[in-house]
Design an enzyme around this catalytic site. Structure first.
Site, PDB file in Angstrom:
ATOM      1  N   CYS A 159     -57.509  39.771  34.428  1.00  0.00           N
ATOM      2  CA  CYS A 159     -58.392  38.838  35.134  1.00  0.00           C
ATOM      3  C   CYS A 159     -58.936  37.890  34.088  1.00  0.00           C
ATOM      4  O   CYS A 159     -59.480  38.332  33.076  1.00  0.00           O
ATOM      5  CB  CYS A 159     -59.522  39.568  35.850  1.00  0.00           C
ATOM      6  N   GLN A 283     -78.223  35.460  37.042  1.00  0.00           N
ATOM      7  CA  GLN A 283     -77.161  34.447  37.070  1.00  0.00           C
ATOM      8  C   GLN A 283     -75.922  35.001  36.366  1.00  0.00           C
ATOM      9  O   GLN A 283     -76.043  35.662  35.335  1.00  0.00           O
ATOM     10  CB  GLN A 283     -77.622  33.171  36.365  1.00  0.00           C
ATOM     11  N   TYR A 312     -88.157  31.893  44.761  1.00  0.00           N
ATOM     12  CA  TYR A 312     -86.866  32.574  44.571  1.00  0.00           C
ATOM     13  C   TYR A 312     -86.658  32.875  43.076  1.00  0.00           C
ATOM     14  O   TYR A 312     -85.652  32.474  42.493  1.00  0.00           O
ATOM     15  CB  TYR A 312     -85.701  31.708  45.067  1.00  0.00           C
ATOM     16  N   GLU A 333     -90.643  36.201  44.863  1.00  0.00           N
ATOM     17  CA  GLU A 333     -89.326  36.844  45.000  1.00  0.00           C
ATOM     18  C   GLU A 333     -89.437  37.969  46.030  1.00  0.00           C
ATOM     19  O   GLU A 333     -90.439  38.679  46.071  1.00  0.00           O
ATOM     20  CB  GLU A 333     -88.887  37.382  43.623  1.00  0.00           C
ATOM     21  N   ASP A 378     -84.800  27.811  43.955  1.00  0.00           N
ATOM     22  CA  ASP A 378     -83.433  28.243  43.603  1.00  0.00           C
ATOM     23  C   ASP A 378     -82.991  29.278  44.636  1.00  0.00           C
ATOM     24  O   ASP A 378     -82.892  30.472  44.342  1.00  0.00           O
ATOM     25  CB  ASP A 378     -83.462  28.840  42.184  1.00  0.00           C
ATOM     26  N   CYS A 405     -76.772  26.611  44.745  1.00  0.00           N
ATOM     27  CA  CYS A 405     -75.400  27.096  44.548  1.00  0.00           C
ATOM     28  C   CYS A 405     -74.543  26.761  45.770  1.00  0.00           C
ATOM     29  O   CYS A 405     -73.454  27.293  45.924  1.00  0.00           O
ATOM     30  CB  CYS A 405     -75.385  28.595  44.250  1.00  0.00           C
TER      31      CYS A 405
END
Ligand SMILES: C[S@@+](CC[C@H](N)C(=O)[O-])C[C@H]1O[C@@H](n2cnc3c(N)ncnc32)[C@H](O)[C@@H]1O
Length: 448
Positions: A159, A283, A312, A333, A378, A405
């Site tokens: 991979c 991340q 977040y 969060e 985020d 994202c």
């Protein structure tokens, strides 16, 4: 008229968000996997719905100068990567184009994105992998990816986006299972033990955590397995068992058992040391995360008279970097373990101007009484809850730094903020997930 199973000569005029080539047959759009804009090909139409169809390339007649042979032998079957048939230059152009067009079409935002921030080496970057474990056709335990539309595991030899060290650990666990007669779980026979192995590594790959996800409790020979792993791989700092006794879609079951170490690894993000438990979000591309955070901090133009919010916030990796530059910062969060990590991380870094709140950002932002100068958001792929956007607008927060994202939900949310009087001033795509079609970005908004 277009007909299923027929062959057509086409030219690809555009590309979709998930990197399919778009062509038109008598004005009817057809999407084709692995076709690049500008290419000409003979295609076969496999599926037709009311508004569009899907096809496959039978023969490429004219290929793009940006086409390249995928360097991974599993590319066409695996589905983990979408862009390995494009040169890295084209991947950058593709992501820049998709950011611009999505902001324009879905968000009505006319803004030329900045150049995408790419990677010098766009391989081996993933610090976390969730690897399916199963049986091959001979009944031997193996690891790899699911064959399309099945629960059959196709063995993975290589991979190109996970670190080699991580791959070696997975190989070792699977070979231990074969040597000691520990069967992988099979969703067909409902027999066997381990379903997945989750491995997370720190930036320098010197701290590694392993979670073994088992369908049965207890896992036979667990102690011997853990001892063998830690004596062979000294960078493994913790091993955790997760018992996933039900057949559900989520990766983890309810019960965790600490087998070795403290249950977390440590890492650094810019100026901050971090403790990361296996359940907390972190991340997945550390090199790009540092660049992304730097950009977010620069755009915010922080100073010691300001109060900031990091909605977040995960384990506080960005929050604690913000704390160094402001009077006060609040991190919000929803995952308890992540907030506990964030509080520990603040203490470890001797930061006393960060307050962490456990709960949903859309419920908790309005409870902060202090006036807020800048908010960082985020969110996960589904974007920001409308209630949170309403509170940002009601509180007249001057500056918003939106890390995203998913450019589609970003466009939707920016459109709402724009209509409420915010200017969308700058957006920069970051290549957080090279070889895949995912686009990360950071956007600056200011109240007019
Ligand atoms: C994309 S991650 C970002 C985390 C962090 N900013 C970072 O850079 O590591 C999104 C985070 O939001 C959390 N989350 C999801 N929905 C939430 C909500 N409604 N309110 C607060 N946090 C939420 C997730 O648990 C996750 O930690």
């Amino acid at each position: 008229m277009i007909e299923i199973n027929n062959r057509y000569e086409v030219e690809f005029i555009d590309m979709t968000h998930d990197a399919m080539g778009v062509c038109k047959i008598d004005g009817f759009p057809v999407f084709v996997k692995h076709a690049l804009k500008g290419e000409k090909a003979t295609i076969k139409v496999n599926e037709i719905s009311k508004k569009y169809g899907f096809g496959e390339i039978i023969q490429l007649q004219q290929s793009s100068p940006y086409r390249k042979d995928p360097i991974c032998e599993h590319f066409y079957e695996c589905g983990g990567c979408d862009l390995m048939h494009m040169s890295y230059d084209m991947q950058s152009l593709f992501k820049h184009y998709r950011t611009a067009i999505t902001l324009k079409r879905l968000g009505k935002i006319d803004l030329e994105p900045e150049k995408m921030v790419g990677m010098t080496n766009p391989y081996y970057y993933r610090n976390k992998v969730v690897m399916p474990i199963g049986q091959d056709l001979t009944g031997k335990t193996t690891y790899g990816f699911y064959k399309k539309g099945t629960h059959i595991i196709e063995p993975m030899r290589k991979c190109l986006i996970i670190p080699k060290y991580t791959h070696d650990i997975i190989k070792f666990i699977v070979s231990f299972m074969n040597d000691h007669g520990i069967k992988a779980y099979s969703s067909n026979t409902k027999e066997g033990t381990i379903k997945h192995v989750v491995i997370r590594s720190s930036n320098k790959e010197d701290d590694i955590s392993i979670v073994l996800i088992s369908k049965i409790k207890p896992l036979p020979q667990l102690k011997t397995l853990a001892d063998s792993i830690t004596s062979k791989f000294d960078k493994v700092k913790t091993i955790v068992m997760n018992y996933h006794l039900e057949d559900t879609k989520s990766t983890y079951g309810e019960e965790f058992e600490l087998v070795y170490g403290d249950g977390y690894i440590v890492d650094r993000s810019l100026d901050i040391g971090l403790r990361i438990h296996h359940q907390s979000f972190y991340q997945i591309n550390p090199i790009q995360t540092d660049l992304l955070y730097k950009k977010a901090l620069d755009l915010a133009e922080l100073n010691k008279s300001l109060t900031a919010v990091d909605a977040y916030c995960g384990i506080g990796s960005l929050t604690l970097n913000i704390a160094k530059h402001v009077k006060n910062v609040y991190g919000i969060e929803v995952v308890k373990q992540a907030i506990e990590d964030a509080i520990d991380n603040a203490e470890e870094n001797k930061i006393d101007n960060a307050t962490f709140l456990l709960g949903k950002s859309e419920n908790l932002l309005k409870t902060i009484e202090e006036p807020i100068d800048v908010i960082f958001i985020d969110p996960p792929r589904k974007g920001v809850d409308h209630k949170l956007l309403d509170t940002i607008i009601e509180k007249n927060i001057k500056k918003v730094i939106y890390i995203s994202c998913n450019v589609a939900t970003l466009a939707r949310d920016l459109n709402i903020l724009q209509a409420a009087g915010y200017d969308v001033l700058e957006t920069t795509p970051f290549d957080m997930f090279p070889q895949t079609a995912h686009i990360e970005s950071v956007t600056l908004l200011e109240l007019k």
